[in-house]
Write a protein that holds these residues in place. Structure first.
Motif, PDB file in Angstrom:
ATOM      1  N   PRO A   1       0.805  -1.228   0.000  1.00  0.00           N
ATOM      2  CA  PRO A   1       0.000   0.000   0.000  1.00  0.00           C
ATOM      3  C   PRO A   1       0.838   1.280   0.000  1.00  0.00           C
ATOM      4  O   PRO A   1       0.356   2.335  -0.418  1.00  0.00           O
ATOM      5  CB  PRO A   1      -0.817  -0.115   1.286  1.00  0.00           C
ATOM      6  N   LYS A   2       2.080   1.164   0.449  1.00  0.00           N
ATOM      7  CA  LYS A   2       2.942   2.337   0.529  1.00  0.00           C
ATOM      8  C   LYS A   2       3.897   2.470  -0.655  1.00  0.00           C
ATOM      9  O   LYS A   2       4.621   3.470  -0.753  1.00  0.00           O
ATOM     10  CB  LYS A   2       3.757   2.290   1.827  1.00  0.00           C
ATOM     11  N   LYS A   3       3.908   1.465  -1.545  1.00  0.00           N
ATOM     12  CA  LYS A   3       4.853   1.489  -2.656  1.00  0.00           C
ATOM     13  C   LYS A   3       4.264   0.744  -3.845  1.00  0.00           C
ATOM     14  O   LYS A   3       4.283  -0.479  -3.886  1.00  0.00           O
ATOM     15  CB  LYS A   3       6.187   0.862  -2.247  1.00  0.00           C
ATOM     16  N   PRO A   4       3.721   1.459  -4.834  1.00  0.00           N
ATOM     17  CA  PRO A   4       3.084   0.819  -5.980  1.00  0.00           C
ATOM     18  C   PRO A   4       3.995  -0.186  -6.690  1.00  0.00           C
ATOM     19  O   PRO A   4       5.198   0.044  -6.830  1.00  0.00           O
ATOM     20  CB  PRO A   4       2.763   2.003  -6.902  1.00  0.00           C
ATOM     21  N   TYR A   5       3.398  -1.301  -7.083  1.00  0.00           N
ATOM     22  CA  TYR A   5       4.052  -2.378  -7.833  1.00  0.00           C
ATOM     23  C   TYR A   5       5.095  -3.132  -7.015  1.00  0.00           C
ATOM     24  O   TYR A   5       5.827  -3.961  -7.558  1.00  0.00           O
ATOM     25  CB  TYR A   5       4.670  -1.851  -9.138  1.00  0.00           C
ATOM     26  N   ASP A   6       5.162  -2.881  -5.721  1.00  0.00           N
ATOM     27  CA  ASP A   6       6.025  -3.653  -4.828  1.00  0.00           C
ATOM     28  C   ASP A   6       5.198  -4.845  -4.347  1.00  0.00           C
ATOM     29  O   ASP A   6       4.375  -4.712  -3.447  1.00  0.00           O
ATOM     30  CB  ASP A   6       6.478  -2.780  -3.658  1.00  0.00           C
ATOM     31  N   MET A   7       5.406  -6.014  -4.926  1.00  0.00           N
ATOM     32  CA  MET A   7       4.500  -7.146  -4.725  1.00  0.00           C
ATOM     33  C   MET A   7       5.048  -8.235  -3.813  1.00  0.00           C
ATOM     34  O   MET A   7       4.284  -8.996  -3.229  1.00  0.00           O
ATOM     35  CB  MET A   7       4.142  -7.746  -6.085  1.00  0.00           C
ATOM     36  N   LYS A   8       6.349  -8.333  -3.688  1.00  0.00           N
ATOM     37  CA  LYS A   8       6.952  -9.408  -2.902  1.00  0.00           C
ATOM     38  C   LYS A   8       6.535  -9.294  -1.441  1.00  0.00           C
ATOM     39  O   LYS A   8       6.645  -8.240  -0.828  1.00  0.00           O
ATOM     40  CB  LYS A   8       8.474  -9.363  -3.020  1.00  0.00           C
ATOM     41  N   GLY A   9       6.037 -10.395  -0.901  1.00  0.00           N
ATOM     42  CA  GLY A   9       5.568 -10.392   0.474  1.00  0.00           C
ATOM     43  C   GLY A   9       4.125  -9.966   0.629  1.00  0.00           C
ATOM     44  O   GLY A   9       3.589 -10.018   1.739  1.00  0.00           O
ATOM     45  N   PHE A  10       3.484  -9.560  -0.448  1.00  0.00           N
ATOM     46  CA  PHE A  10       2.079  -9.162  -0.429  1.00  0.00           C
ATOM     47  C   PHE A  10       1.246 -10.130  -1.273  1.00  0.00           C
ATOM     48  O   PHE A  10       0.279 -10.705  -0.787  1.00  0.00           O
ATOM     49  CB  PHE A  10       1.925  -7.723  -0.927  1.00  0.00           C
ATOM     50  N   VAL A  11       1.655 -10.297  -2.537  1.00  0.00           N
ATOM     51  CA  VAL A  11       1.019 -11.295  -3.394  1.00  0.00           C
ATOM     52  C   VAL A  11       1.324 -12.702  -2.886  1.00  0.00           C
ATOM     53  O   VAL A  11       0.458 -13.589  -2.899  1.00  0.00           O
ATOM     54  CB  VAL A  11       1.504 -11.137  -4.853  1.00  0.00           C
ATOM     55  N   ASN A  12       2.559 -12.916  -2.451  1.00  0.00           N
ATOM     56  CA  ASN A  12       3.022 -14.261  -2.082  1.00  0.00           C
ATOM     57  C   ASN A  12       3.322 -14.405  -0.595  1.00  0.00           C
ATOM     58  O   ASN A  12       4.226 -15.134  -0.199  1.00  0.00           O
ATOM     59  CB  ASN A  12       4.256 -14.646  -2.899  1.00  0.00           C
ATOM     60  N   SER A  13       2.577 -13.728   0.229  1.00  0.00           N
ATOM     61  CA  SER A  13       2.762 -13.854   1.674  1.00  0.00           C
ATOM     62  C   SER A  13       2.402 -15.273   2.115  1.00  0.00           C
ATOM     63  O   SER A  13       1.624 -15.974   1.445  1.00  0.00           O
ATOM     64  CB  SER A  13       1.875 -12.850   2.408  1.00  0.00           C
TER      65      SER A  13
END
Length: 441
Positions: free
Chosen positions: A231-243
């Motif tokens: 939510p604080k950094k657009p397109y930063d997906m690691k750890g969010f998509v694949n938590s």
């Protein structure tokens, strides 16, 4: 939506047409493009009032869902003049805005006093805004839709089944509040004999070719903590998509598929799920809310036999957004007349009639009316569901993003390849490459 290449939306530059362009001559006929389904038939009936009031005839170009995206995205990409108005899918909005396919409506809304605050907030973000969460509007919310559930109320109310369920699980047999509850109920009904027939627990989305399994699995992933990006950094997906939590959600979806679906459930989407319910195969079925009016009217499973409930909760509580907004196609020679239709459609009395005819209004004045929940048996479930929606990517590259997710989750859930963590790790890699190609990473 079908399997579409990123280029389908068109990458030509310089196509954005200024709202201050010269007006075109008044049209005697407008063509509205949409999918061929029950709400489209309701819109034909509704639009007779527009013709009576304006003198502008309406022509409709409706195509089956299986070819809806291919047909109309190709039309937009070629700058065709077939569609003066289009009801486009929520995920089209980014590409259609950035590539000049839709007229930006801010000036028109301001002039006519059409306020986006008058519409359900989630539908404004989902159907109208690009970039998301900015006051840049490319469509008017037209057809609210969301994934929810129907269940065989008549089966749930059988005294002998209620007694057995209470003895086994220590609670009443009723619409589930959590996914754990839903799985228990599905297991309870799996391969059970009801009214002389073998039945199964649940029908869920598994279709691989277009968007089906993504539109299904996201309902579970969201509730387990999956997020598309930091939510604080657009397109930063690691750890969010694949938590780890998201991986547990994906594992749960597979467990539901493995334990509790009918035979031959490896390629199920809207039609197949509704058919499983209508044929008396399943106790519960996942499906978009647009199917509910037709199911309620069904002689075999509707009426007092059917019940409705919103997507269950788990760690969080969300549901996958469906639905569409209505836009003016920038290549139309009849823009002024098309805008008249938008103005007419936005009126509260028109929106109220839209709901009565079978459309799903997104206007607050309609859905928050005191008698809305009692107006239809499924109205309450729809209203609750629209309060918890979340949508898939609406980026111009959404087609590639969608294809990647379809493959990764289907390979795991249906084909049984690898682990849930490996599937989501691979998805992060796929999406990272797409956004790198777009210059966003």
């Amino acid at each position: 939506m079908q399997k579409i290449l990123k280029t389908l939306l068109g990458l030509a530059s310089g196509l954005m047409i200024s709202f201050s362009a010269p007006s075109f001559a008044k049209a005697e006929q407008l063509t509205l493009c949409w999918a061929a389904w029950d709400p489209a038939n309701a819109l034909v009936e509704l639009s007779k009032d527009f013709t009576a009031k304006s003198g502008i005839d309406m022509k409709f170009e409706f195509v089956p869902w299986t070819s809806y995206a291919d047909r109309f995205l190709n039309e937009l990409n070629s700058h065709g003049k077939l569609c003066d108005l289009i009801i486009g899918d929520s995920q089209w909005i980014g590409g259609a805005a950035e590539n000049g396919h839709y007229v930006k409506l801010n000036d028109f809304f301001d002039k006519e006093g059409i306020k986006m605050d008058d519409f359900v907030p989630a539908t404004v973000v989902g159907y109208s805004e690009w970039p998301k969460n900015t006051a840049n509007y490319w469509a008017l919310p037209a057809m609210g839709d969301v994934v929810g559930w129907t269940y065989r109320k008549d089966w749930f109310e059988k005294p002998e089944l209620q007694k057995e369920f209470k003895a086994k699980y220590g609670k009443d047999l009723g619409p589930p509040k959590t996914y754990e509850d839903l799985k228990q109920i599905a297991q309870f009904f799996q391969k059970r004999e009801v009214d002389g027939h073998t039945v199964y627990g649940a029908s869920i989305y598994t279709e691989r070719g277009s968007e089906g399994i993504t539109m299904g699995v996201t309902n579970v992933l969201y509730d387990w903590g999956f997020e598309y990006e930091n939510p604080k950094k657009p397109y930063d997906m690691k750890g969010f998509v694949n938590s780890p939590e998201a991986a547990k959600g994906l594992e749960f979806y597979k467990s539901l598929y493995d334990c509790c679906t009918p035979p031959g459930s490896s390629n199920v989407y809207m039609t197949e799920s509704a058919d499983a319910f209508k044929s008396g195969q399943v106790a519960m079925q996942m499906n978009f809310a647009f199917t509910w009016p037709g199911l309620y009217k069904d002689e075999k499973v509707g009426g007092d036999k059917i019940g409705f409930f919103p997507n269950p909760a788990q760690k969080a509580h969300f549901a996958q957004l469906g639905g569409q907004g209505i836009s003016v196609v920038s290549y139309s020679d009849k823009r002024d007349a098309a805008l008249k239709y938008i103005k007419w459609f936005a009126q509260p009395d028109v929106q109220a009639k839209w709901w009565k005819l079978g459309g799903y209004s997104c206007l607050n004045a309609v859905v928050n009316a005191p008698d809305f929940v009692s107006s239809q048996p499924y109205a309450g479930a729809f209203l609750e569901s629209m309060a918890i929606v979340k949508d898939f990517w609406a980026e111009p590259s959404y087609a590639q993003l969608l294809q990647a997710m379809q493959k990764r989750v289907h390979d795991y859930v249906v084909a049984g390849k690898g682990t849930p963590q490996e599937a989501l790790d691979a998805l992060v890699k796929d999406w990272t490459e797409i956004f790198q190609d777009d210059g966003k990473l």
